[in-house]
Design a protein around this motif. Structure first.
Motif, short mmCIF file in Angstrom:
data_model
loop_
_atom_site.label_atom_id
_atom_site.label_comp_id
_atom_site.label_asym_id
_atom_site.label_seq_id
_atom_site.Cartn_x
_atom_site.Cartn_y
_atom_site.Cartn_z
N LYS A 130 0.83 -1.20 0.00
CA LYS A 130 0.00 0.00 0.00
C LYS A 130 0.87 1.25 0.00
O LYS A 130 1.78 1.38 0.82
CB LYS A 130 -0.93 0.00 1.22
CG LYS A 130 -2.00 1.10 1.18
CD LYS A 130 -2.98 0.93 2.32
CE LYS A 130 -4.09 1.99 2.24
NZ LYS A 130 -5.07 1.84 3.34
N ILE A 131 0.56 2.16 -0.92
CA ILE A 131 1.33 3.39 -1.09
C ILE A 131 0.43 4.59 -0.87
O ILE A 131 -0.72 4.60 -1.31
CB ILE A 131 1.95 3.46 -2.50
CG1 ILE A 131 3.02 2.38 -2.68
CG2 ILE A 131 2.57 4.83 -2.78
CD1 ILE A 131 3.59 2.31 -4.08
N LEU A 132 0.95 5.60 -0.18
CA LEU A 132 0.26 6.88 -0.06
C LEU A 132 0.88 7.83 -1.08
O LEU A 132 2.08 8.09 -1.05
CB LEU A 132 0.41 7.46 1.34
CG LEU A 132 -0.10 8.90 1.54
CD1 LEU A 132 -1.59 9.00 1.23
CD2 LEU A 132 0.20 9.40 2.96
N LEU A 133 0.06 8.35 -1.98
CA LEU A 133 0.49 9.32 -2.98
C LEU A 133 -0.02 10.70 -2.58
O LEU A 133 -1.23 10.91 -2.44
CB LEU A 133 -0.05 8.94 -4.36
CG LEU A 133 0.18 9.96 -5.48
CD1 LEU A 133 1.66 10.18 -5.73
CD2 LEU A 133 -0.52 9.52 -6.76
N GLU A 145 -1.72 19.07 3.91
CA GLU A 145 -2.41 18.84 5.19
C GLU A 145 -3.07 17.47 5.21
O GLU A 145 -2.98 16.73 6.19
CB GLU A 145 -3.43 19.95 5.45
CG GLU A 145 -2.80 21.29 5.82
CD GLU A 145 -3.86 22.33 6.15
OE1 GLU A 145 -5.07 22.02 6.02
OE2 GLU A 145 -3.47 23.44 6.54
N LEU A 146 -3.78 17.14 4.13
CA LEU A 146 -4.42 15.83 4.06
C LEU A 146 -3.38 14.72 3.99
O LEU A 146 -3.55 13.66 4.60
CB LEU A 146 -5.35 15.77 2.84
CG LEU A 146 -6.09 14.44 2.62
CD1 LEU A 146 -6.93 14.07 3.85
CD2 LEU A 146 -6.97 14.52 1.37
N GLY A 147 -2.30 14.96 3.25
CA GLY A 147 -1.23 13.97 3.18
C GLY A 147 -0.64 13.67 4.54
O GLY A 147 -0.39 12.50 4.88
N LEU A 148 -0.41 14.71 5.35
CA LEU A 148 0.11 14.52 6.70
C LEU A 148 -0.87 13.72 7.54
O LEU A 148 -0.48 12.79 8.26
CB LEU A 148 0.40 15.87 7.35
CG LEU A 148 0.88 15.83 8.80
CD1 LEU A 148 2.20 15.08 8.92
CD2 LEU A 148 1.02 17.24 9.35
N LYS A 149 -2.15 14.07 7.46
CA LYS A 149 -3.18 13.37 8.24
C LYS A 149 -3.21 11.88 7.89
O LYS A 149 -3.21 11.02 8.79
CB LYS A 149 -4.55 14.01 7.98
CG LYS A 149 -5.70 13.40 8.78
CD LYS A 149 -6.98 14.17 8.52
CE LYS A 149 -8.13 13.67 9.39
NZ LYS A 149 -8.52 12.28 9.06
#
Length: 224
Positions: free
Chosen positions: A3-6, A35-39
């Motif tokens: 699983k990757i977060l982009l 901000e959403l990426g950090l969350k």
């Protein structure tokens, strides 16, 4: 499933990456701002974070810095249109593990992603390594000196683990490159930055240095 977060604000780039990685059998989660990426990075469990540098609401460097401060050790691969050495070194200083300049080849990106994930997942034995005042828990991927936990990102951890396994012998720069960059040509600036970060954790808080530079060859651990 991997699983990757982009974290990427350009929807066209994000769409291309989604299509490519999903065709390779990887699962992606997505944020179009910092901000959403950090969350998501703080709350989710990912094998790797693909992080654009220039983002709305919070830039990628700040996102990376806050993730590391929160103890998130997930590998971070930064994507950016800026290719100066200073930009790259700044990224490494904030905790990034690798750096790829846009536009990039998708196959090269895939190789970098797989190398980082492979290293992070460890493929290590469950026992501990010990050399002098240094102790490494390979299962948890944690390192301690004099019982003090060292704040290491995945790359600096991997370098320290390699040095500890070889100690007190020298590990060449090429040997480090083969482990960190999966056999690619040595990225001298990146290696210098990672060694600097490792010294800050392994040596700076203590009265004696363990990480020794062997000029024109590589590095070794030495217990005084």
């Amino acid at each position: 499933m991997t699983k990757i977060l982009l974290v990427e604000d350009n929807r066209d780039v994000a769409g291309i990456l989604f299509d490519y990685f999903e065709s390779e059998g990887l699962e992606l989660d997505y944020a179009d701002n910092g901000e959403l990426g950090l969350k998501l990075g703080l709350e989710g469990h990912f094998d790797l974070i693909l992080l654009d540098l220039m983002l709305p609401r919070m830039d990628g460097l700040e996102v990376c810095r806050r993730l590391r401060e929160a103890g998130i050790s997930t590998p971070v691969l930064m994507l950016t249109a800026m290719d100066s050495k200073d930009d790259q070194l700044t990224g490494f200083e904030q905790g990034a593990d690798d750096y790829l300049t846009k536009p990039f080849d998708l196959d090269i990106l895939h190789v970098r992603v797989q190398a980082l994930i492979k290293r992070f997942q460890g493929k290590v034995a469950s026992h501990r390594l010990k050399y002098g005042s240094l102790e490494i828990d390979q299962k948890q991927r944690l390192a301690y000196r004099d019982s003090r936990k060292l704040a290491l990102n995945p790359t600096t951890y991997s370098i320290l683990e390699l040095l500890c396994k070889a100690a007190p012998n020298v590990v060449t720069k090429q040997e480090i490159a083969e482990k960190i960059w999966d056999g690619e040509e040595i990225n001298t600036d990146a290696l210098r930055s990672h060694i600097y970060q490792l010294r800050n954790q392994l040596d700076k808080p203590f009265p004696t240095a363990m990480l020794i530079t062997v000029p024109k060859v590589g590095f070794k651990l030495e217990e005084v």
